[in-house]
Design a protein around this motif. Structure first.
Motif, short mmCIF file in Angstrom:
data_model
loop_
_atom_site.label_atom_id
_atom_site.label_comp_id
_atom_site.label_asym_id
_atom_site.label_seq_id
_atom_site.Cartn_x
_atom_site.Cartn_y
_atom_site.Cartn_z
N UNK A 155 -5.80 7.98 2.65
CA UNK A 155 -6.00 6.55 2.86
C UNK A 155 -4.90 5.75 2.21
N UNK A 156 -4.60 4.55 2.71
CA UNK A 156 -3.67 3.65 2.02
C UNK A 156 -4.29 3.19 0.71
N UNK A 162 -1.22 -11.52 4.61
CA UNK A 162 -2.57 -11.96 4.97
C UNK A 162 -2.47 -13.24 5.77
N UNK A 190 -11.09 3.17 3.63
CA UNK A 190 -11.78 4.45 3.64
C UNK A 190 -10.76 5.58 3.76
N UNK A 246 0.45 -5.58 9.04
CA UNK A 246 1.23 -4.58 8.31
C UNK A 246 2.63 -4.45 8.86
N UNK A 247 3.55 -4.11 7.97
CA UNK A 247 4.87 -3.67 8.39
C UNK A 247 4.77 -2.25 8.92
N UNK A 248 5.88 -1.74 9.43
CA UNK A 248 5.88 -0.41 10.06
C UNK A 248 5.96 0.74 9.06
N UNK A 249 6.20 0.42 7.81
CA UNK A 249 6.19 1.46 6.79
C UNK A 249 7.57 1.95 6.42
N UNK A 303 0.83 -1.19 0.00
CA UNK A 303 0.00 0.00 0.00
C UNK A 303 0.88 1.25 0.00
N UNK A 315 2.51 2.86 11.85
CA UNK A 315 1.80 1.97 10.95
C UNK A 315 0.33 1.86 11.33
N UNK A 355 -5.03 -8.74 7.70
CA UNK A 355 -3.74 -8.27 7.20
C UNK A 355 -2.90 -7.82 8.38
N UNK A 384 0.68 5.27 0.99
CA UNK A 384 -0.12 6.23 1.74
C UNK A 384 0.53 7.60 1.70
N UNK A 389 3.62 0.66 2.78
CA UNK A 389 3.42 -0.41 3.77
C UNK A 389 3.32 -1.75 3.05
#
Lengths: 113, 116
Positions: free
Chosen positions: A43-44, A93, B108, A103-106, A36, B43, A101, A38, A89
């Protein structure tokens, strides 16, 4: 449970260069890996994803590779442009039970003109 | 296609009040919706998974009595932050998973909550 590590946390490149972001996951049962993008305050947005039965997927300047044995996957952006600057990010899954999901920390990517 | 809306986009409230945030899937049915919280430069942290017609599943450490989730239809889930305090100030984002599609989530635009 699943744990997703993402590196680097920040990445700065010159316009036109390539950028690579790497993620590792812990649960071998994970089978879907989206990326993703962002932008600040937004939004992502899903930019590319890969499933565990595929090793590589490409969409124009963006590609994702997956190594199931090593449990890592990477995002590759070629010919970077200033508008690629954002936080990226990775996610994995988690199947079974609570499907979600993780997520990684980005990674904050900055593309300098 | 696959558009998810959130309302409101911004909310400022006084400490001790409750705030309701709506998440809607506009052009698809979503049996499952997710609520995330995102602090600045961090995150996405999953708070809870919302399933239409059943109780939400909360992640460890998330108070279910403080963050009330209702998913009464296939296109709407709501998150109510009860007795909000300044530490609840954050960016709350929902996502929706299309019925029949296991993995893909659409996010969203987020709701920024500021509790004074």
């Amino acid at each position: 449970g699943e744990n997703v590590e993402q590196h680097p946390s920040t990445l700065s490149v010159q316009e036109g260069d390539s950028a690579v972001i790497k993620c590792t996951y812990s649960d071998s049962a994970s089978n879907y890996f989206p990326w993703y993008k962002q932008e600040l305050g937004k939004r992502p947005q899903l930019i590319i994803d890969i499933r565990s039965n595929v090793g590589e997927k490409k969409d124009q300047r963006i590609a994702v590779t997956l190594n199931k044995t090593a449990k890592h996957f990477s995002l590759h952006i070629t010919e970077t442009q200033p508008e690629d600057s954002a936080v990226y990010f990775c996610a994995a899954f988690v199947q079974g039970g609570s499907e979600k999901l993780v997520f990684g920390k980005g990674t904050k990517l900055t593309v300098n003109p | 296609g696959a558009v998810v809306s959130q309302h409101p986009s911004w909310v400022i409230c006084k400490s001790g009040t409750s705030v309701k945030i709506e998440c809607r899937s506009l052009d698809f049915q979503a049996t499952t919706m997710f609520w995330y919280r995102q602090f600045p430069k961090q995150s996405l942290m999953l708070m809870a998974t919302s399933n239409e017609g059943s109780k939400a599943t909360y992640e460890q450490g998330v108070e279910k009595d403080k963050f009330l989730i209702n998913h009464a239809s296939l296109t709407l889930s709501t998150l109510t932050v009860t007795s909000a305090h300044p530490e609840d100030s954050s960016f709350y984002i929902c996502s929706a998973r299309e019925t029949g599609r296991q993995e893909t989530q659409y996010f969203g635009p987020g709701t920024r909550l500021l509790v004074l």
